[in-house]
Design a protein around this motif. Structure first.
Motif, PDB file in Angstrom:
ATOM      1  N   ARG A  70       0.798  -1.197  -0.153  1.00  0.00           N
ATOM      2  CA  ARG A  70       0.111  -0.141   0.002  1.00  0.00           C
ATOM      3  C   ARG A  70       0.881   1.310   0.051  1.00  0.00           C
ATOM      4  O   ARG A  70       0.634   2.235  -0.562  1.00  0.00           O
ATOM      5  CB  ARG A  70      -0.934  -0.124   1.313  1.00  0.00           C
ATOM      6  CG  ARG A  70      -1.972   0.973   1.260  1.00  0.00           C
ATOM      7  CD  ARG A  70      -2.885   1.052   2.298  1.00  0.00           C
ATOM      8  NE  ARG A  70      -2.249   0.870   3.520  1.00  0.00           N
ATOM      9  CZ  ARG A  70      -2.866   0.445   4.775  1.00  0.00           C
ATOM     10  NH1 ARG A  70      -3.974   0.126   4.836  1.00  0.00           N
ATOM     11  NH2 ARG A  70      -2.176   0.597   6.059  1.00  0.00           N
ATOM     12  N   GLU A  71       1.978   1.162   0.643  1.00  0.00           N
ATOM     13  CA  GLU A  71       2.855   2.230   0.755  1.00  0.00           C
ATOM     14  C   GLU A  71       3.494   2.706  -0.662  1.00  0.00           C
ATOM     15  O   GLU A  71       3.429   3.593  -1.242  1.00  0.00           O
ATOM     16  CB  GLU A  71       4.024   2.045   1.850  1.00  0.00           C
ATOM     17  CG  GLU A  71       3.576   2.383   3.259  1.00  0.00           C
ATOM     18  CD  GLU A  71       3.095   3.692   3.636  1.00  0.00           C
ATOM     19  OE1 GLU A  71       3.409   4.668   2.736  1.00  0.00           O
ATOM     20  OE2 GLU A  71       2.420   3.709   4.575  1.00  0.00           O
ATOM     21  N   HIS A  74       0.808   3.998  -3.039  1.00  0.00           N
ATOM     22  CA  HIS A  74       0.079   5.397  -2.319  1.00  0.00           C
ATOM     23  C   HIS A  74      -0.318   6.307  -3.478  1.00  0.00           C
ATOM     24  O   HIS A  74      -1.164   7.090  -3.250  1.00  0.00           O
ATOM     25  CB  HIS A  74       0.747   5.611  -1.151  1.00  0.00           C
ATOM     26  CG  HIS A  74       1.776   6.732  -1.574  1.00  0.00           C
ATOM     27  ND1 HIS A  74       3.092   6.304  -1.650  1.00  0.00           N
ATOM     28  CD2 HIS A  74       1.884   8.025  -1.526  1.00  0.00           C
ATOM     29  CE1 HIS A  74       3.978   7.226  -1.948  1.00  0.00           C
ATOM     30  NE2 HIS A  74       3.400   8.371  -2.006  1.00  0.00           N
ATOM     31  N   GLU A 105      -7.992   5.410  -7.510  1.00  0.00           N
ATOM     32  CA  GLU A 105      -7.439   5.009  -6.274  1.00  0.00           C
ATOM     33  C   GLU A 105      -8.030   3.666  -5.820  1.00  0.00           C
ATOM     34  O   GLU A 105      -7.712   2.725  -5.377  1.00  0.00           O
ATOM     35  CB  GLU A 105      -7.190   6.038  -5.152  1.00  0.00           C
ATOM     36  CG  GLU A 105      -6.754   5.347  -3.864  1.00  0.00           C
ATOM     37  CD  GLU A 105      -6.781   6.414  -2.628  1.00  0.00           C
ATOM     38  OE1 GLU A 105      -7.778   6.540  -2.179  1.00  0.00           O
ATOM     39  OE2 GLU A 105      -5.769   6.824  -2.385  1.00  0.00           O
ATOM     40  N   TRP A 117      -7.300   2.645   4.498  1.00  0.00           N
ATOM     41  CA  TRP A 117      -6.305   3.267   5.151  1.00  0.00           C
ATOM     42  C   TRP A 117      -6.959   3.434   6.995  1.00  0.00           C
ATOM     43  O   TRP A 117      -7.780   4.242   7.163  1.00  0.00           O
ATOM     44  CB  TRP A 117      -5.915   4.819   5.219  1.00  0.00           C
ATOM     45  CG  TRP A 117      -5.233   4.808   3.738  1.00  0.00           C
ATOM     46  CD1 TRP A 117      -5.569   5.257   2.472  1.00  0.00           C
ATOM     47  CD2 TRP A 117      -3.655   4.573   3.573  1.00  0.00           C
ATOM     48  NE1 TRP A 117      -4.458   5.172   1.805  1.00  0.00           N
ATOM     49  CE2 TRP A 117      -3.381   5.035   2.296  1.00  0.00           C
ATOM     50  CE3 TRP A 117      -2.519   4.302   4.571  1.00  0.00           C
ATOM     51  CZ2 TRP A 117      -1.775   4.585   2.161  1.00  0.00           C
ATOM     52  CZ3 TRP A 117      -1.250   4.155   4.202  1.00  0.00           C
ATOM     53  CH2 TRP A 117      -1.150   4.378   2.968  1.00  0.00           C
ATOM     54  N   TYR A 122      -2.365   5.663   8.301  1.00  0.00           N
ATOM     55  CA  TYR A 122      -2.565   6.989   7.411  1.00  0.00           C
ATOM     56  C   TYR A 122      -1.654   7.967   8.051  1.00  0.00           C
ATOM     57  O   TYR A 122      -1.019   8.582   7.317  1.00  0.00           O
ATOM     58  CB  TYR A 122      -3.954   7.425   7.376  1.00  0.00           C
ATOM     59  CG  TYR A 122      -3.883   8.653   6.272  1.00  0.00           C
ATOM     60  CD1 TYR A 122      -3.827   8.253   4.834  1.00  0.00           C
ATOM     61  CD2 TYR A 122      -4.220   9.863   6.568  1.00  0.00           C
ATOM     62  CE1 TYR A 122      -3.870   9.174   3.858  1.00  0.00           C
ATOM     63  CE2 TYR A 122      -4.391  10.734   5.758  1.00  0.00           C
ATOM     64  CZ  TYR A 122      -4.080  10.422   4.323  1.00  0.00           C
ATOM     65  OH  TYR A 122      -4.168  11.482   3.658  1.00  0.00           O
ATOM     66  N   HIS A 125       1.680   6.952   7.424  1.00  0.00           N
ATOM     67  CA  HIS A 125       2.244   7.424   6.032  1.00  0.00           C
ATOM     68  C   HIS A 125       2.520   8.631   5.732  1.00  0.00           C
ATOM     69  O   HIS A 125       3.441   9.076   5.045  1.00  0.00           O
ATOM     70  CB  HIS A 125       1.076   6.693   5.292  1.00  0.00           C
ATOM     71  CG  HIS A 125       0.894   7.442   3.807  1.00  0.00           C
ATOM     72  ND1 HIS A 125       1.846   6.859   2.892  1.00  0.00           N
ATOM     73  CD2 HIS A 125       0.237   8.255   3.181  1.00  0.00           C
ATOM     74  CE1 HIS A 125       1.596   7.721   1.728  1.00  0.00           C
ATOM     75  NE2 HIS A 125       0.653   8.510   1.948  1.00  0.00           N
TER      76      HIS A 125
END
Length: 197
Positions: A70-71, A74, A105, A117, A122, A125
């Motif tokens: 996910r990172e 992003h 997204e 998230w 979040y 992040h």
């Protein structure tokens, strides 16, 4: 798409691109409006790898593969759109642009099985993303730390050391050519997908 697939930006589905399309799109989409203190601009692909590494460095335990994925992804919608909007312009583009990027997204999250998230994730992040932005502004775009604070309103101190240098070598903070950024992003994507499956 280079793969021959077709992406409907107004009605995207998770099947509209393959991994190489996304990697190439991110490698050819530039941060800072394409402006750079170097001969080449900084790609969103390289930025995405930086944010991933900063999250890994800040975490007391190894990131779960799906969290790391996910990172990495992003900003994936920017690679599909081919546009990384400068932050100060986003309010002027309005709700229609926000909805467009939200749909992209959502398609990315569905395609790669990413969870939404949670608040703590979040916030972690965003800390990494802001740190990357502050550091890129100074080392890649040529801003002063004072300009980062005053103009970007980012209060974190820019890093001196490039977090990607231990992984890839080269010259600290130098933007990579698109082909190299694509290759490195795609390799990380494939590795994290395999680990998350």
């Amino acid at each position: 798409m280079p793969s021959g697939k077709r992406l409907d930006l107004l009605d995207p589905t998770p099947l509209d691109w393959d991994d190489s399309d996304l990697a190439l799109g991110l490698a050819r989409t530039y941060r800072w409006g394409g402006h750079s203190a170097w001969p080449l601009p900084l790609s969103v692909a390289q930025h995405s790898l930086t944010v991933l590494q900063l999250r890994r460095n800040a975490s007391p335990v190894p990131l779960a593969p799906v969290v790391a994925l996910r990172e990495l992804l992003h900003d994936a919608e920017e690679g599909l759109l081919g546009f990384d909007c400068i932050s100060v312009l986003k309010p002027f583009l309005g709700d229609a642009f926000r909805e467009l990027t939200r749909r992209l997204e959502q398609a990315v999250f569905l395609r790669y099985g990413l969870p939404g998230w949670a608040r703590t994730d979040y916030l972690a992040h965003k800390r990494a993303d802001r740190l990357a932005a502050a550091s890129e502004a100074v080392h890649a775009a040529g801003w002063s730390p004072d300009e980062v604070r005053r103009t970007l309103k980012i209060r974190v101190r820019p890093l001196a050391d490039d977090p990607l240098l231990p992984l890839y070598g080269g010259t600290a903070w130098e933007p990579w050519p698109p082909g190299l950024a694509c290759e490195r992003f795609l390799a990380a994507l494939h590795q994290l997908k395999a680990e998350a499956s």
